[in-house]
Enzyme design. Structure first.
Site, PDB file in Angstrom:
ATOM      1  N   GLU A 126       9.003  35.954 -75.730  1.00 38.39           N
ATOM      2  CA  GLU A 126       8.729  34.527 -75.979  1.00 38.39           C
ATOM      3  C   GLU A 126       7.271  34.175 -75.672  1.00 38.39           C
ATOM      4  O   GLU A 126       6.641  33.381 -76.381  1.00 38.39           O
ATOM      5  CB  GLU A 126       9.655  33.652 -75.107  1.00 38.39           C
ATOM      6  N   VAL A 130       3.761  34.519 -78.241  1.00 40.24           N
ATOM      7  CA  VAL A 130       3.231  33.606 -79.267  1.00 40.24           C
ATOM      8  C   VAL A 130       3.167  32.183 -78.726  1.00 40.24           C
ATOM      9  O   VAL A 130       4.166  31.650 -78.244  1.00 40.24           O
ATOM     10  CB  VAL A 130       4.127  33.623 -80.532  1.00 40.24           C
ATOM     11  N   GLY A 132       1.803  30.721 -76.100  1.00 38.38           N
ATOM     12  CA  GLY A 132       1.901  30.428 -74.659  1.00 38.38           C
ATOM     13  C   GLY A 132       3.199  29.766 -74.255  1.00 38.38           C
ATOM     14  O   GLY A 132       4.261  30.381 -74.282  1.00 38.38           O
ATOM     15  N   LYS A 137      -0.067  37.122 -83.666  1.00 40.90           N
ATOM     16  CA  LYS A 137       0.998  36.131 -83.469  1.00 40.90           C
ATOM     17  C   LYS A 137       1.652  35.774 -84.803  1.00 40.90           C
ATOM     18  O   LYS A 137       2.870  35.591 -84.891  1.00 40.90           O
ATOM     19  CB  LYS A 137       0.426  34.888 -82.784  1.00 40.90           C
TER      20      LYS A 137
HETATM   21  N1  HSE Z   1      -6.148  34.206 -75.694  1.00 41.91           N
HETATM   22  C1  HSE Z   1      -4.943  33.594 -76.143  1.00 41.91           C
HETATM   23  C2  HSE Z   1      -5.270  32.215 -76.683  1.00 41.91           C
HETATM   24  C3  HSE Z   1      -3.982  33.513 -75.003  1.00 41.91           C
HETATM   25  O1  HSE Z   1      -6.370  31.717 -76.414  1.00 41.91           O
HETATM   26  O2  HSE Z   1      -4.463  31.637 -77.380  1.00 41.91           O
HETATM   27  C4  HSE Z   1      -2.585  33.223 -75.411  1.00 41.91           C
HETATM   28  O3  HSE Z   1      -2.082  34.190 -76.273  1.00 41.91           O
END
Ligand code: HSE
Length: 433
Positions: free
Chosen positions: A130, A133, A135, A206
């Site tokens: 989970e 993708v 956060g 993602k």
């Molecule tokens: N580096 C990623 C972002 C972290 O900035 O979305 C979360 O996947």
């Protein structure tokens, strides 16, 4: 309530997300036990370096994360190392050892997911992702479970928090790219190698996962066409705004007949669309599906606590014995159906074209003729004021929908004109009607 044995958790990787996960598991001990019907106990922490200021309770500590995967006192291995080398080896070993796995690693799932999920399925363990993708947004569960009664036709979203943070700060505060990137790194948003945030790789990983869930296709890391935000200038952000648009870096997966489109790139979106107003580190995923219609899921796309929220949700599912089992992608891996992806050159959209040209009579007509000769219709054309001391003037053109191959050919012909400078911007426009 505590008749069941505790679920024993091994955390591998104690960066921002690892620490935030341990903190939730420690601070919400009794609440989580009540919700799961059993205790959640961190029994082993794998950390490659010594962190004397980190508190792991009674957990064993190992320098070699593989020891966590081999530990008979661990039921679930939580992989928060990142990358596709050690993390891959660890997840494979954990599954082979009969452990459930929770990971936040989008690169790992996008690149090796088909094999790892098949292995997990064959071993009868859960492999959950989970947190991989968007956060803290529960988009995996939404697609796999809440929308299981729908046929999904489109997924379009802002799926890199760092990139959105950079574009927002540049656009709203006129800040420099490098300056905002440093802040994103210090806030724990950016990847260890921020190139992946900037060049679209992170968003592409993602999107691969989202497309697989949405359309039942195998994970295919090379499928999305990819453009990053590295060439977006403050000038283009301003011109887009003046025309009633915002520039967002989007991942788009869309059904188109028997094929699908898959692409990540900067996009002009009309400011009236909700997506256009999603700023800062927030992510947003718009889903179109036959029964429910259109949904927009918005929330923090990066950061320790938000991502740990998703990691904990997977751990809790496993503790409740309601993890995804043989269907982490909605259907078993063997039943995923490969469909062909429409090449970037064939995908049509409206386009934003910004040029710098010598301010001479006839130049506009030369440019519009090159477009007209290829059947490209212009929606609007604006000549901007030249910057002080500049002999060239910026021209901004919005076209009607044409395939990338056609506009690229026209742009090549336009740039060949003596009055047109090679420095230009060509950005897709999506109205999402
Ligand atoms: N580096 C990623 C972002 C972290 O900035 O979305 C979360 O996947």
């Amino acid at each position: 309530m505590t008749e069941m044995t505790p679920l024993r958790i091994g955390i591998c990787g104690v960066g921002t997300v690892g620490l935030a996960t341990i903190s939730i598991l420690q601070n919400q001990l009794s609440l989580l036990a009540a919700r799961c019907g059993r205790e959640l106990s961190v029994t082993h922490v794998g950390a490659r370096r010594d962190h004397s200021d980190h508190l792991y309770g009674d957990a064993k500590i190992s320098r070699d994360v593989m020891d966590v995967a081999r530990d008979p006192d661990v039921d679930v291995v939580v992989e928060l190392i990142g990358g596709t080398t050690v993390a891959h080896e660890l997840v494979k070993l954990a599954i082979e050892q009969g452990k459930h796995v929770v990971t936040a690693n989008k690169a790992l799932i996008a690149e090796h997911g088909n094999q790892l999920l098949a292995l997990a399925e064959a071993s009868g363990v859960h492999l959950c992702f989970e947190a991989a993708v968007a956060g803290g947004i529960p988009v995996i569960k939404s697609l796999r479970e809440a929308l299981a009664g729908n046929v999904v036709s489109e997924v379009a979203g802002i799926i890199n928090g760092t990139g959105n943070f950079i574009l927002t700060e540049m656009s709203n505060k006129g800040r420099a790219f490098e300056d905002v990137l440093s802040e994103a790194q210090s806030l724990g948003y950016a990847e260890a190698d921020p190139t992946f945030d900037i060049d679209g790789t992170d968003a592409a990983h993602k999107l691969v996962i989202l497309a697989s869930l949405a359309f039942g296709v195998p994970l295919s890391i090379d499928a999305p066409a990819k453009e990053g935000i590295q060439n977006i200038t403050p000038e283009d952000l301003d011109y887009a705004k003046a025309l009633g648009y915002r520039v967002k870096h989007l991942g788009i997966a869309r059904r188109s007949g028997s094929r699908i489109e898959m692409r990540v790139h900067p996009t002009l979106i009309p400011e009236s669309k909700q997506l256009a107003g999603v700023d800062g580190v927030l992510n947003a995923i718009m889903l179109k599906a036959d029964a429910v219609g259109e949904l927009l899921l918005v929330g923090p796309g990066a950061g320790g606590a938000a991502t740990a929220s998703s990691v904990c949700s997977d751990i809790i599912d496993i503790a409740r014995e309601c993890g995804p089992g043989t269907r982490p992608l909605g259907i078993p891996v063997a039943e995923l159906n490969a469909v062909s992806v429409i090449p970037w050159e064939e995908v049509s959209s409206e386009w934003y074209l910004r040029l710098h040209v010598t301010d001479r009579p006839g130049v506009m007509s030369d440019i519009t003729q090159k477009l007209a000769a290829r059947g490209i219709s212009i929606e609007s054309l604006v000549q901007k004021a030249a910057k002080e001391g500049d002999t060239d003037v910026p021209i901004v053109i919005l076209t009607h929908a044409v395939p990338a191959s056609l506009i690229s050919d026209a742009v090549e012909a336009v740039v060949a004109l003596e009055e047109v400078q090679p420095d230009l911007a060509l950005i897709r426009v999506e109205a999402f009607d």
